[in-house]
Design a protein around this motif. Sequence first.
Motif, mmCIF file in Angstrom:
data_model
loop_
_atom_site.group_PDB
_atom_site.id
_atom_site.type_symbol
_atom_site.label_atom_id
_atom_site.label_comp_id
_atom_site.label_asym_id
_atom_site.label_seq_id
_atom_site.Cartn_x
_atom_site.Cartn_y
_atom_site.Cartn_z
ATOM 1 N N GLN A 9 50.689 55.848 -11.584
ATOM 2 C CA GLN A 9 51.747 55.436 -10.659
ATOM 3 C C GLN A 9 51.226 55.346 -9.228
ATOM 4 N N LEU A 10 50.444 56.332 -8.825
ATOM 5 C CA LEU A 10 49.916 56.354 -7.465
ATOM 6 C C LEU A 10 48.977 55.180 -7.209
ATOM 7 N N ILE A 11 48.197 54.812 -8.211
ATOM 8 C CA ILE A 11 47.275 53.680 -8.062
ATOM 9 C C ILE A 11 48.036 52.377 -7.880
ATOM 10 N N HIS A 12 49.171 52.251 -8.548
ATOM 11 C CA HIS A 12 49.941 51.004 -8.496
ATOM 12 C C HIS A 12 51.042 51.021 -7.433
ATOM 13 N N ALA A 13 51.142 52.093 -6.675
ATOM 14 C CA ALA A 13 52.146 52.159 -5.613
ATOM 15 C C ALA A 13 51.800 51.197 -4.484
ATOM 16 N N PRO A 14 52.775 50.796 -3.686
ATOM 17 C CA PRO A 14 52.502 49.856 -2.591
ATOM 18 C C PRO A 14 51.514 50.410 -1.558
ATOM 19 N N GLU A 15 51.601 51.713 -1.277
ATOM 20 C CA GLU A 15 50.703 52.299 -0.290
ATOM 21 C C GLU A 15 49.409 52.750 -0.958
ATOM 22 N N ILE A 16 48.339 52.760 -0.174
ATOM 23 C CA ILE A 16 47.031 53.137 -0.704
ATOM 24 C C ILE A 16 47.029 54.607 -1.111
ATOM 25 N N LEU A 17 46.342 54.919 -2.194
ATOM 26 C CA LEU A 17 46.162 56.302 -2.636
ATOM 27 C C LEU A 17 44.867 56.833 -2.050
ATOM 28 N N VAL A 18 44.966 57.886 -1.263
ATOM 29 C CA VAL A 18 43.775 58.569 -0.753
ATOM 30 C C VAL A 18 43.464 59.722 -1.709
ATOM 31 N N LEU A 19 42.365 59.598 -2.415
ATOM 32 C CA LEU A 19 41.899 60.678 -3.284
ATOM 33 C C LEU A 19 41.103 61.660 -2.428
ATOM 34 N N TYR A 20 41.680 62.827 -2.179
ATOM 35 C CA TYR A 20 40.989 63.817 -1.358
ATOM 36 C C TYR A 20 39.746 64.312 -2.097
ATOM 37 N N PRO A 21 38.641 64.512 -1.387
ATOM 38 C CA PRO A 21 37.428 65.006 -2.040
ATOM 39 C C PRO A 21 37.462 66.516 -2.222
ATOM 40 N N ALA A 22 36.958 66.967 -3.345
ATOM 41 C CA ALA A 22 36.775 68.395 -3.594
ATOM 42 C C ALA A 22 35.432 68.577 -4.292
ATOM 43 N N HIS A 23 34.957 69.820 -4.336
ATOM 44 C CA HIS A 23 33.671 70.062 -4.998
ATOM 45 C C HIS A 23 33.700 71.324 -5.865
ATOM 46 N N ASP A 24 34.835 71.981 -5.937
ATOM 47 C CA ASP A 24 34.998 73.133 -6.817
ATOM 48 C C ASP A 24 36.488 73.470 -6.864
ATOM 49 N N ALA A 25 36.828 74.531 -7.594
ATOM 50 C CA ALA A 25 38.240 74.886 -7.744
ATOM 51 C C ALA A 25 38.859 75.314 -6.419
ATOM 52 N N LEU A 26 38.108 76.018 -5.589
ATOM 53 C CA LEU A 26 38.651 76.483 -4.316
ATOM 54 C C LEU A 26 38.961 75.312 -3.392
ATOM 55 N N SER A 27 38.022 74.381 -3.258
ATOM 56 C CA SER A 27 38.281 73.228 -2.394
ATOM 57 C C SER A 27 39.410 72.376 -2.951
#
Length: 297
Positions: A9-27
């Motif tokens: 749903q987020l990918i097809h939404a009108p507004e851009i989806l910002v995928l926040y970066p993480a590198h482990d469970a804490l982040s």
Amino acid sequence: MRKTTRLKQLIHAPEILVLYPAHDALSARIAEDAGAHAITVGGFAASGVLLGEPDTSQLTATELADFYERICASVDIPVFADADTGFGGVTNVIRTVRDFERAGVAGLFLEDQRFPKRCGHTAGKEVVGAGEMLPKLRAALDAREDADLVIMGRTDARAIFGTDEAIRRANLYLDAGCDAAFIEAPETPGEMRRICREVNGPLVANIVDFGRTPHLTAGELEEMGFAVAVWPVSSVFIAARALETLYRTLGETGSTTSLHDRMTSFREYMRIVRLPELREREARYGEKSAGSEGVGG
């Protein structure tokens, strides 16, 4: 709602989806607390935190699946994963998709680099032919148990064969059934606009800090026509610099006191790792706490 469905749903939404970066469970938890709708954890960051090594196909599919399982369990938002080249042929791709899906990822991408792959913003990449990549993508699509699991096709052909071939491949991957496409490392805004005009499906903009692609804002990328934007190495880069500062300061001064204003407090850290919720759960089952948690009460 399933995390897979939410990501789609987020990918097809009108507004851009910002995928926040993480590198482990804490982040990942910190990103969720900061308001992220979804996160991504790439192989570049995973190789760094798990091995202290560059992104050169040294992690196995099983190691990555275990890594993603811990991250997915730590957050309530969708996690988008990096499945590299699929770790082999069609049979390997099928197992990779099934293992990643069991780990709880909401989506993943497969790339057309030749194994062992290289970071997409470094020199010396090689790609397999589109005729070799397409069967792997079809196998990945068939292997998923949840039809909403997002499968993205990535091409690194731009650096080797040029933008025309990269666009051709992106469209082939979408025609094969991929939910989105990803052309790695375009180098000008004009090229990025052309990609958005000529690729017939949702597109990802991969903004690697200090990399080849222009550092545009999410708003600028949305205006161009990208559906998803990701800054995949930012969290691990900023964490590495913070640790360099910590260790240098400790070595030079014998203390960390001068860095306290840059640190998360003990109390705030316990909130991030959900200690209050853990204590409430223990209390519901009648388990008595051992007492004070120490600093801050």
